[in-house]
Write a protein that holds these residues in place. Structure first.
Motif, PDB file in Angstrom:
ATOM      1  N   GLY A 154     -35.643  -6.981 -11.646  1.00 21.08           N
ATOM      2  CA  GLY A 154     -36.822  -7.990 -11.503  1.00 21.08           C
ATOM      3  C   GLY A 154     -37.179  -8.261 -12.819  1.00 21.08           C
ATOM      4  O   GLY A 154     -38.223  -8.966 -12.977  1.00 21.08           O
ATOM      5  N   LYS A 155     -36.617  -8.087 -13.733  1.00 19.22           N
ATOM      6  CA  LYS A 155     -36.829  -8.572 -15.165  1.00 19.22           C
ATOM      7  C   LYS A 155     -35.974  -9.644 -15.390  1.00 19.22           C
ATOM      8  O   LYS A 155     -34.721  -9.871 -14.815  1.00 19.22           O
ATOM      9  N   THR A 242     -29.842 -15.936  -6.068  1.00 22.01           N
ATOM     10  CA  THR A 242     -31.244 -16.728  -6.390  1.00 22.01           C
ATOM     11  C   THR A 242     -31.969 -16.386  -5.174  1.00 22.01           C
ATOM     12  O   THR A 242     -33.255 -16.159  -5.600  1.00 22.01           O
ATOM     13  N   VAL A 243     -31.415 -16.270  -3.951  1.00 23.95           N
ATOM     14  CA  VAL A 243     -32.493 -16.004  -2.869  1.00 23.95           C
ATOM     15  C   VAL A 243     -32.950 -14.154  -3.142  1.00 23.95           C
ATOM     16  O   VAL A 243     -33.802 -13.731  -2.988  1.00 23.95           O
ATOM     17  N   ALA A 244     -31.819 -13.599  -3.499  1.00 18.68           N
ATOM     18  CA  ALA A 244     -32.090 -11.928  -3.826  1.00 18.68           C
ATOM     19  C   ALA A 244     -33.226 -11.735  -5.055  1.00 18.68           C
ATOM     20  O   ALA A 244     -34.045 -10.987  -4.770  1.00 18.68           O
ATOM     21  N   SER A 245     -33.160 -12.813  -5.765  1.00 22.70           N
ATOM     22  CA  SER A 245     -34.015 -12.411  -7.072  1.00 22.70           C
ATOM     23  C   SER A 245     -35.389 -12.973  -6.615  1.00 22.70           C
ATOM     24  O   SER A 245     -36.494 -12.327  -6.942  1.00 22.70           O
ATOM     25  N   LEU A 246     -35.449 -13.865  -5.491  1.00 22.13           N
ATOM     26  CA  LEU A 246     -36.849 -14.237  -5.074  1.00 22.13           C
ATOM     27  C   LEU A 246     -37.636 -12.944  -4.232  1.00 22.13           C
ATOM     28  O   LEU A 246     -38.566 -12.570  -4.498  1.00 22.13           O
ATOM     29  N   ALA A 316     -34.823 -13.820 -11.829  1.00 26.87           N
ATOM     30  CA  ALA A 316     -34.823 -12.434 -12.175  1.00 26.87           C
ATOM     31  C   ALA A 316     -33.264 -11.759 -11.800  1.00 26.87           C
ATOM     32  O   ALA A 316     -32.850 -12.298 -11.193  1.00 26.87           O
ATOM     33  N   ALA A 317     -33.279 -10.488 -12.205  1.00 23.64           N
ATOM     34  CA  ALA A 317     -32.130  -9.736 -11.806  1.00 23.64           C
ATOM     35  C   ALA A 317     -32.413  -8.840 -10.809  1.00 23.64           C
ATOM     36  O   ALA A 317     -33.264  -8.038 -10.768  1.00 23.64           O
ATOM     37  N   PRO A 318     -31.765  -9.050  -9.567  1.00 24.12           N
ATOM     38  CA  PRO A 318     -32.077  -8.440  -8.310  1.00 24.12           C
ATOM     39  C   PRO A 318     -31.125  -7.074  -8.348  1.00 24.12           C
ATOM     40  O   PRO A 318     -29.915  -7.156  -8.777  1.00 24.12           O
TER      41      PRO A 318
END
Length: 372
Positions: A154-155, A242-246, A316-318
């Motif tokens: 998440g960062k 992208t979806v995973a980062s959200l 973010a990094a998922p």
């Protein structure tokens, strides 16, 4: 008649003589066969003894090889290269003054079933060690000289860049320069040069002298491994990340990840703006869990209040749990969600906006009751 009997007698006597001679010849042959067999056995025994002595001379003998006693003293660093055999390691240790002879180490190596599990890397050793103790030390990860990097989910890139700079003792500008070289760090073409979301959060170990390019390459390759492991096709890499980062930024628990992914896909399916505060915080960082009217009015491609569809890339990094949620979302009809308790991370879902407003009121009540 007399002549007849005399002839018969003479004939019988000759026959007996020939039989006697044949027996004598057989006895003689047996005697020499036994002699030859005895000689052969002696030769074979001598040959086996010589062969055994020769083979034994090729194998190190515990009692015949030089070896130190005790754990040694001082400190020295040795390097085990990838692909090194036991003999290679023995020579490295001998050259460094760690062991008294390569033979002593090979004896210890052959006696220890774990020997082949020694990892390549840098090790702290002592000089003049007993070979078996040197082997034990190489098998103990506490004696390996490593650089450890831990990055959490998440960062954003700036956080990771600083951690890499601290680890490698390179400057922050050096790290950013390395990150800009997409080919050198192995960033897939599907990322379109955008590294955000591609540095997989995990704990990594590196050898001394590691460079920013080494670290970035490892983090990117790990992301690719995780995507492939979860069945993501290369052409879908960026969309899933992208979806995973959200999901990573919005979900409070693992149970909520696939639920929130389902809400995202439901909105995308009807071309409804995602309206996620996490995307606003990406371009307008704030310590508050909420966003202001002014923030939500900023014209930015990552503003999912103003623009429909997914943002241009990850925010973010998922972690793998969020990637799995993006790949396998929960199937439901919800279009809204809100976390109503920021301590327990309890999240409520709604199909209609009216029900969503009721859930929002629960959050506001919790916030007011907890010093908001």
């Amino acid at each position: 008649m007399t002549d007849l009997f005399e002839a018969e007698t003479a004939s019988t006597t000759s026959l007996d003589m020939r039989r006697l001679q044949r027996r004598q010849r057989r006895a003689t042959r047996r005697k020499w066969t036994l002699v030859a067999s005895a000689v052969a056995l002696v030769v074979l025994a001598l040959g086996s003894s010589v062969a055994y002595s020769f083979v034994k001379s090729l194998s190190p003998s515990e009692s015949a090889v030089a070896d130190y006693t005790g754990a040694g003293s001082g400190s020295i660093q040795v390097v085990v290269e990838a692909g090194d055999t036991g003999a290679d390691i023995a020579q490295t240790l001998y050259d460094a003054g760690v062991i008294a002879s390569t033979e002593a180490f090979i004896v210890a190596w052959n006696q220890n079933p774990d020997s082949s599990s020694i990892s390549a890397g840098y090790y702290f050793m002592q000089r003049e060690m007993q070979a078996s103790l040197a082997l034990d030390q190489l098998l103990n990860p506490d004696y390996r000289d490593v650089r450890t990097l831990t990055v959490i989910e998440g960062k954003t890139l700036d956080t990771y860049y600083q951690k890499i700079a601290d680890l490698t003792e390179y400057s922050l500008d050096d790290v950013k320069a390395a990150a800009a070289d997409s080919a050198a760090i192995g960033l897939p073409a599907e990322a379109n040069g955008n590294l955000e979301g591609w540095l997989f959060p995990s704990t990594y170990t590196f050898n001394p002298g590691v460079t920013p390019t080494d670290v970035l390459s490892k983090m990117v390759s790990t992301t690719v491994e995780v995507l492939d492991r979860n069945g993501v096709a290369p052409e879908d890499y960026e969309r899933i990340l992208t979806v995973a980062s959200l999901v990573e930024r919005e979900a409070g628990t693992d149970e909520d990840r696939p639920m929130i992914a389902g809400v995202i896909y439901n909105r995308l399916a009807i071309d409804m703006p995602l309206q996620l505060d996490s995307t606003v915080h990406y371009f307008a960082p704030s310590d508050s869990v909420f966003t202001s009217d002014a923030d939500r009015a900023i014209d930015n491609p990552y503003n999912t209040y103003l623009y429909t569809g997914l943002p241009p890339g990850p925010i973010a990094a998922p972690g793998e749990a969020s990637i799995q949620a993006a790949v396998n979302p929960t199937q439901h009809d919800y279009l809204y969600f809100v976390t109503v308790n920021l301590t327990t991370k309890e999240t409520r879902y709604a199909v209609t906006y009216a029900d969503h407003l009721k859930n929002v009121q629960l959050l506001q009540d919790w916030y007011a009751a907890n010093g908001g």
